[in-house]
Design an enzyme around this catalytic site. Structure first.
Site, PDB file in Angstrom:
ATOM      1  N   HIS A   6       0.838  -1.197   0.000  1.00  0.00           N
ATOM      2  CA  HIS A   6       0.000   0.000   0.000  1.00  0.00           C
ATOM      3  C   HIS A   6       0.874   1.247   0.000  1.00  0.00           C
ATOM      4  CE1 HIS A   6      -3.063   2.658   2.267  1.00  0.00           C
ATOM      5  NE2 HIS A   6      -3.475   2.535   1.019  1.00  0.00           N
ATOM      6  N   HIS A  48      -1.081  10.725  -2.444  1.00  0.00           N
ATOM      7  CA  HIS A  48      -2.380  10.294  -1.929  1.00  0.00           C
ATOM      8  C   HIS A  48      -3.292  11.445  -1.528  1.00  0.00           C
ATOM      9  CE1 HIS A  48      -5.172   9.008   1.297  1.00  0.00           C
ATOM     10  NE2 HIS A  48      -5.380   8.005   0.468  1.00  0.00           N
TER      11      HIS A  48
END
Length: 228
Positions: A6, A48
């Site tokens: 991730h 992100h």
């Protein structure tokens, strides 16, 4: 079961950076999950958060300004795909503004990289699945009232056969229904060893994780690669 890092392996490194990607692959992760946004100067940046640490939206910063705001090098999408060509890349498209540029970029790599494009914006995923010859998937943080209604939109896009679920909404019935109608299941958000073991026992096709200590990875360096 595919095991993806991730945002790279970022226990001691900034997430979504070339160093974090390299660290994940060196540990033995099969692939990387990363996030794509569009900067003010039309660069596809791997970042992100919607807003940079200086309080300015990424969309309102140039690539150089974003790097200055965070204090480290922020990779571009093509830079990462070029550097780690053997990785399995799960590319999460964060904003519709990045759709056209992402499609154009991925068309150059779609026959030479392993790619899965996903988004919480299901309209964007549909458009990408129509234009690209890569696997695509719907991200979901909420359990649908009826799975068939979620799947119906994908019926005419044969490459759109993946669901990526938040761990919080998992249950065996949901996964079984998805498999029955021809979809693969990936999971993100597992944090404990027991949660990772449950994912494996439920037969999911992939886990996107921050925790290599809770998954079975190949021997160190088996899937690592140096940057080109």
């Amino acid at each position: 079961m595919h095991i993806l890092a991730h945002r790279g392996y970022h226990a001691a490194l900034p997430e979504n950076t070339m160093d974090a990607f390299e660290a994940a692959l060196t540990l033995g992760f099969e692939g990387i999950e990363t996030d794509v946004r569009l900067s003010r100067d039309a660069e596809l940046v791997l970042f992100h958060n919607r807003v940079a640490p200086n309080g300015v939206a990424v969309a309102d910063l140039t690539h150089a300004e974003l790097q200055q705001a965070v204090g480290y090098a922020v990779p571009r999408l093509d830079e990462a795909l070029d550097a780690f060509s053997c990785a399995f890349w799960n590319i999460e498209l964060k904003v519709p503004a990045a759709q056209a540029a992402t499609i154009a970029t991925l068309k150059r790599y779609q026959h030479s990289r392993r790619l899965l494009l996903t988004s919480f914006r299901h309209d964007v995923v549909l458009a990408c699945a129509h234009e690209l010859s890569i696997d695509c998937g719907f991200l979901s943080a909420h359990r649908p009232a009826a799975l068939n209604s979620l799947a119906h939109a994908a019926l005419h896009e044969p490459r759109l056969r993946t669901f990526v679920w938040d761990y919080e909404i998992l249950d065996s019935g949901l996964l079984e229904m998805a498999n029955t109608i021809g979809f693969r299941n990936y999971v993100y958000g597992a944090h404990t060893q027991a949660e990772h073991e449950l994912c494996a026992s439920l037969g999911v096709h992939g886990v996107i994780t921050d925790h290599p200590e809770f998954v079975k990875l190949p021997q160190r360096g088996l899937h690592s690669q140096t940057r080109h």
